[in-house]
Scaffold this motif. Structure first.
Motif, PDB file in Angstrom:
ATOM      1  N   VAL A 450      -7.297 -13.724 -21.417  1.00 17.15           N
ATOM      2  CA  VAL A 450      -8.108 -13.147 -20.334  1.00 17.15           C
ATOM      3  C   VAL A 450      -7.208 -12.566 -19.253  1.00 17.15           C
ATOM      4  O   VAL A 450      -6.273 -13.209 -18.782  1.00 17.15           O
ATOM      5  N   ASN A 451      -7.496 -11.335 -18.865  1.00 17.88           N
ATOM      6  CA  ASN A 451      -6.895 -10.752 -17.665  1.00 17.88           C
ATOM      7  C   ASN A 451      -7.875 -10.963 -16.526  1.00 17.88           C
ATOM      8  O   ASN A 451      -9.051 -10.615 -16.645  1.00 17.88           O
ATOM      9  N   THR A 452      -7.401 -11.530 -15.448  1.00 17.24           N
ATOM     10  CA  THR A 452      -8.274 -11.835 -14.313  1.00 17.24           C
ATOM     11  C   THR A 452      -7.976 -10.904 -13.148  1.00 17.24           C
ATOM     12  O   THR A 452      -6.835 -10.805 -12.696  1.00 17.24           O
ATOM     13  N   GLY A 453      -8.996 -10.259 -12.665  1.00 16.85           N
ATOM     14  CA  GLY A 453      -8.886  -9.448 -11.457  1.00 16.85           C
ATOM     15  C   GLY A 453      -9.661 -10.109 -10.333  1.00 16.85           C
ATOM     16  O   GLY A 453     -10.648 -10.802 -10.572  1.00 16.85           O
ATOM     17  N   SER A 454      -9.216  -9.921  -9.123  1.00 15.07           N
ATOM     18  CA  SER A 454      -9.945 -10.474  -7.985  1.00 15.07           C
ATOM     19  C   SER A 454      -9.845  -9.535  -6.800  1.00 15.07           C
ATOM     20  O   SER A 454      -8.817  -8.896  -6.574  1.00 15.07           O
ATOM     21  N   VAL A 455     -10.944  -9.455  -6.069  1.00 15.91           N
ATOM     22  CA  VAL A 455     -11.020  -8.617  -4.874  1.00 15.91           C
ATOM     23  C   VAL A 455     -11.322  -9.535  -3.701  1.00 15.91           C
ATOM     24  O   VAL A 455     -12.330 -10.239  -3.681  1.00 15.91           O
ATOM     25  N   THR A 456     -10.418  -9.556  -2.727  1.00 10.68           N
ATOM     26  CA  THR A 456     -10.603 -10.419  -1.566  1.00 10.68           C
ATOM     27  C   THR A 456     -10.104  -9.675  -0.332  1.00 10.68           C
ATOM     28  O   THR A 456      -9.935  -8.449  -0.371  1.00 10.68           O
ATOM     29  N   PHE A 457      -9.859 -10.392   0.747  1.00 13.78           N
ATOM     30  CA  PHE A 457      -9.417  -9.760   1.986  1.00 13.78           C
ATOM     31  C   PHE A 457      -8.121 -10.398   2.456  1.00 13.78           C
ATOM     32  O   PHE A 457      -7.798 -11.539   2.090  1.00 13.78           O
ATOM     33  N   ALA A 458      -7.378  -9.686   3.265  1.00 14.21           N
ATOM     34  CA  ALA A 458      -6.141 -10.217   3.824  1.00 14.21           C
ATOM     35  C   ALA A 458      -6.482 -11.138   4.994  1.00 14.21           C
ATOM     36  O   ALA A 458      -7.137 -10.718   5.951  1.00 14.21           O
ATOM     37  N   ALA A 459      -6.042 -12.376   4.899  1.00 21.12           N
ATOM     38  CA  ALA A 459      -6.341 -13.352   5.944  1.00 21.12           C
ATOM     39  C   ALA A 459      -5.366 -13.267   7.109  1.00 21.12           C
ATOM     40  O   ALA A 459      -5.589 -13.858   8.159  1.00 21.12           O
ATOM     41  N   ARG A 460      -4.269 -12.535   6.898  1.00 24.98           N
ATOM     42  CA  ARG A 460      -3.246 -12.443   7.952  1.00 24.98           C
ATOM     43  C   ARG A 460      -2.454 -11.155   7.775  1.00 24.98           C
ATOM     44  O   ARG A 460      -2.438 -10.576   6.683  1.00 24.98           O
ATOM     45  N   ASP A 461      -1.835 -10.700   8.848  1.00 22.43           N
ATOM     46  CA  ASP A 461      -0.889  -9.587   8.743  1.00 22.43           C
ATOM     47  C   ASP A 461       0.296 -10.069   7.924  1.00 22.43           C
ATOM     48  O   ASP A 461       0.749 -11.212   8.055  1.00 22.43           O
ATOM     49  N   SER A 462       0.803  -9.195   7.077  1.00 20.00           N
ATOM     50  CA  SER A 462       1.894  -9.629   6.210  1.00 20.00           C
ATOM     51  C   SER A 462       2.629  -8.420   5.671  1.00 20.00           C
ATOM     52  O   SER A 462       2.122  -7.298   5.668  1.00 20.00           O
ATOM     53  N   GLU A 463       3.854  -8.684   5.230  1.00 20.13           N
ATOM     54  CA  GLU A 463       4.600  -7.701   4.453  1.00 20.13           C
ATOM     55  C   GLU A 463       4.903  -8.380   3.143  1.00 20.13           C
ATOM     56  O   GLU A 463       5.632  -9.374   3.095  1.00 20.13           O
ATOM     57  N   TYR A 464       4.310  -7.903   2.051  1.00 24.57           N
ATOM     58  CA  TYR A 464       4.433  -8.604   0.784  1.00 24.57           C
ATOM     59  C   TYR A 464       4.575  -7.594  -0.353  1.00 24.57           C
ATOM     60  O   TYR A 464       3.813  -6.642  -0.433  1.00 24.57           O
ATOM     61  N   GLY A 465       5.545  -7.851  -1.211  1.00 28.01           N
ATOM     62  CA  GLY A 465       5.744  -6.992  -2.372  1.00 28.01           C
ATOM     63  C   GLY A 465       5.982  -5.538  -2.016  1.00 28.01           C
ATOM     64  O   GLY A 465       5.570  -4.640  -2.756  1.00 28.01           O
ATOM     65  N   GLY A 466       6.641  -5.313  -0.885  1.00 25.77           N
ATOM     66  CA  GLY A 466       6.908  -3.943  -0.469  1.00 25.77           C
ATOM     67  C   GLY A 466       5.743  -3.274   0.232  1.00 25.77           C
ATOM     68  O   GLY A 466       5.814  -2.101   0.591  1.00 25.77           O
ATOM     69  N   HIS A 467       4.637  -4.009   0.435  1.00 27.64           N
ATOM     70  CA  HIS A 467       3.456  -3.444   1.093  1.00 27.64           C
ATOM     71  C   HIS A 467       3.293  -4.032   2.490  1.00 27.64           C
ATOM     72  O   HIS A 467       3.482  -5.233   2.700  1.00 27.64           O
ATOM     73  N   LYS A 468       2.930  -3.199   3.436  1.00 31.68           N
ATOM     74  CA  LYS A 468       2.590  -3.679   4.768  1.00 31.68           C
ATOM     75  C   LYS A 468       1.083  -3.895   4.805  1.00 31.68           C
ATOM     76  O   LYS A 468       0.300  -2.972   4.571  1.00 31.68           O
ATOM     77  N   ILE A 469       0.670  -5.114   5.074  1.00 31.99           N
ATOM     78  CA  ILE A 469      -0.728  -5.502   4.977  1.00 31.99           C
ATOM     79  C   ILE A 469      -1.240  -5.920   6.344  1.00 31.99           C
ATOM     80  O   ILE A 469      -0.565  -6.656   7.076  1.00 31.99           O
ATOM     81  N   SER A 470      -2.429  -5.442   6.676  1.00 28.75           N
ATOM     82  CA  SER A 470      -3.055  -5.812   7.943  1.00 28.75           C
ATOM     83  C   SER A 470      -4.215  -6.758   7.683  1.00 28.75           C
ATOM     84  O   SER A 470      -4.906  -6.653   6.659  1.00 28.75           O
ATOM     85  N   GLU A 471      -4.420  -7.685   8.595  1.00 28.73           N
ATOM     86  CA  GLU A 471      -5.543  -8.614   8.467  1.00 28.73           C
ATOM     87  C   GLU A 471      -6.843  -7.831   8.300  1.00 28.73           C
ATOM     88  O   GLU A 471      -7.123  -6.885   9.034  1.00 28.73           O
ATOM     89  N   GLY A 472      -7.629  -8.216   7.294  1.00 28.00           N
ATOM     90  CA  GLY A 472      -8.895  -7.539   7.032  1.00 28.00           C
ATOM     91  C   GLY A 472      -8.827  -6.493   5.943  1.00 28.00           C
ATOM     92  O   GLY A 472      -9.863  -6.018   5.463  1.00 28.00           O
ATOM     93  N   ASP A 473      -7.610  -6.101   5.518  1.00 30.72           N
ATOM     94  CA  ASP A 473      -7.483  -5.167   4.398  1.00 30.72           C
ATOM     95  C   ASP A 473      -8.132  -5.767   3.160  1.00 30.72           C
ATOM     96  O   ASP A 473      -8.126  -6.982   2.953  1.00 30.72           O
TER      97      ASP A 473
END
Length: 555
Positions: A450-473
């Motif tokens: 099984v390949n599992t996909g999930s769609v959720t939201f960013a709980a905090r500002d972060s820089e992860y895996g080369g991505h700049k992420i904002s809370e709520g993304d």
């Protein structure tokens, strides 16, 4: 020598100390998705021991250590909580038969716990709580050779833990990139420091939360002021936006504030030379945005229906209240051959697992990892000689595995399912005519496909895996790996699912959560149905799960 009552008070002090600082530990978690954070899990784990110790009778150090270790094991939550319980379980074994402890006893006992923790982790990773505990132990043993005084040795253990914590970013590149130390290691330092307070000064650290800092940034003020006003809902829409100021605009932000106060309440306007940040409760969010546009371009906009949020919150509170009022599970005799226990959250998912044959569903998942005691109670309430446990989350597997030695009247097998779709596929692969050994293999083979996909939201500002992420993304993850950062849940679901489909795909199951409307769910289904091959069977299921807007199973 450390007497039993001193060890008891020290463990309670350690529990109090991490309870005071669990939020700071939680904030060290670098992965941006909402989860059962490290500080919370460690605090709840050792908090279970503190409750037992608070009502424990006087006893020797070995008796106190045994009581603590037993409670820690049963209360263990998440991987960090399980490792913490293993440290103190080893500690308890080492001090057996000792009513009082020297400095070397403390260091050696911690060493036994460290060995147990390393052995329990399949692939021990340096730069984590394991490293911090190991180096702390080494420093303690070295100190004991100089001076066997318990305070001197435990001080060295605390100092060694702090030094090791500083090294964790050099051992784990992901920590260094995020500019943080390991969360589990930090939590362990708080516990050790709390214990030292008793050993050294006889003072039990209070569990009261420290006062909030007074030097709030404008962002902190913006969020906290908004939250403060949300108690009474006079207007429907909570409207927040940021305006990039037009250099040619001569109007003052005070004019915008005055206008907003005329169409709503709870107005907060914070500005600098480049932007204006606005919060207002109003019946006319469009008018508020139009007023903002007269000062420049809109950079971000967020509009939420507070009455709808309030309704959902009330429903959730009633549901939680009903769960809290449920009677404890009653142990039953193992009369059947095989039974199942699954961990899941959401009415739809609970029904789905029950329909597939699960005798007990343990409430929990990503944001609230159930304890070993929770899973153990479900196992004992399952009338089967062999109980197969499906954790359905990577952070729950270790806690589930701790139930195995605690059950004597039936066999417990933990299938290490890491996601809800894996758990469902494993159950579907169960063959009642096959042996337990054959089913264990075939069920895990089904889960692995099984390949599992999930769609959720960013709980905090972060820089992860080369991505700049904002809370709520909005985040799209494939098998736990962050692959998409978007703003719309339906678009993210469709895009993520299509990226997971291959030539061998036969089935797609879309499980939508409690915060997704039927209209959104059907929209996602129709987009996917029209974009994938007609040979692929696509199914839409109302899972009702929290946190995740969509869970996607691709087989």
């Amino acid at each position: 020598m450390i007497q039993g009552n001193e060890l008891r008070d020290a463990l309670i002090s350690g529990a109090n100390n991490i309870a005071r600082h669990k939020t700071q530990v939680d904030e060290l978690n670098i992965f941006p998705v909402p989860d059962g954070d490290t500080g919370t899990n460690m605090s709840m784990t050792i908090g279970a021991a503190a409750k037992e110790l608070a009502k424990a009778e006087e006893g020797g150090a070995d008796q106190i250590a045994h009581t603590a270790a037993s409670a820690l094991l049963r209360g263990a939550r998440g991987n960090s909580g399980v490792i913490l319980s293993l440290l103190f379980r080893g500690f308890s074994k080492s001090v057996k038969g000792k009513a009082a402890l020297t400095g070397s006893d403390l260091a050696n006992a911690l060493g036994v716990g460290v060995e147990a923790a390393y052995k329990a982790v399949m692939k021990p990773t340096e730069g984590t709580i394991l490293t911090v505990s190991r180096i702390a132990c080494e420093k303690g043993r070295a100190a004991a050779e100089i001076d066997n005084d318990p305070v001197y040795v435990w001080s060295a253990i605390c100092k060694g833990a702090a030094e090791a914590l500083k090294q964790t970013p050099d051992l784990l590149p992901v920590l260094k990139k995020a500019g943080v130390v390991d969360a589990g290691g930090k939590g362990l330092c708080y516990i050790f420091d709390g214990m030292l307070s008793v050993f050294k000064d006889g003072v039990i650290v209070s569990n009261e939360q420290p006062e909030a800092k007074s030097d709030l940034s404008s962002d902190d003020f913006f969020r906290n002021a908004a939250a403060e006003f949300d108690q009474e809902i006079n207007f429907t829409y909570c409207t927040e936006f940021i305006v990039g100021r037009d250099p040619e605009c001569k109007k003052e932000p005070s004019e915008l504030r005055a206008y907003l106060e005329g169409i709503g309440d709870c107005v907060v306007v914070v500005d600098d030379e480049e932007i204006i940040k606005v919060h207002v409760h109003t019946e006319d969010p469009g008018n508020a945005l139009q007023a903002g546009l007269t000062f420049g371009q809109l950079l971000t906009v967020k509009i939420e229906n507070m009455k709808e949020q309030h309704r959902k919150a009330q429903e959730a509170n009633e549901e939680n209240k009903a769960k809290a009022e449920k009677k404890p599970l009653t142990p039953v005799e193992p009369t059947e051959e095989v039974g199942f226990v699954a961990v899941a959250a959401g009415e739809g998912l609970n029904t789905l697992f029950s329909d597939l044959g699960c005798a007990q569903i343990v409430s929990g998942g990503q944001t609230m990892n159930p304890s070993t005691e929770d899973i153990l109670a479900a196992v004992r309430a399952t009338p089967a000689k062999t109980v197969l446990v499906l954790p359905n989350n990577k952070n729950i597997i270790m806690a589930a595995e701790q139930t195995i030695p605690l059950v004597t009247d039936r066999k417990v097998i933990v299938l290490p399912t890491r996601t809800i779709p894996q758990g469902l596929s494993a159950l579907l692969a169960y063959d009642p005519d096959a042996s337990t050994e054959q089913n264990t293999v075939s069920m895990m083979e089904a889960a692995s496909r099984v390949n599992t996909g999930s769609v959720t939201f960013a709980a905090r500002d972060s820089e992860y895996g080369g991505h700049k992420i904002s809370e709520g993304d909005i985040l799209g993850l494939e098998n736990g790996k962050l692959t998409l950062i978007e703003r719309d849940i339906v678009h993210t679901c469709s895009k993520l699912t299509r990226s997971m489909v291959s030539r061998s795909t036969s089935f797609i199951t879309i499980i939508y959560g409690s915060d997704v409307t039927e209209e959104q769910a059907n929209d996602a289904y129709n987009r996917i149905r029209t974009k994938v091959s007609s040979d692929i069977e696509v199914t839409l299921v109302n899972g009702g799960q929290p946190v995740y807007y969509f869970l996607i199973s691709v087989e």
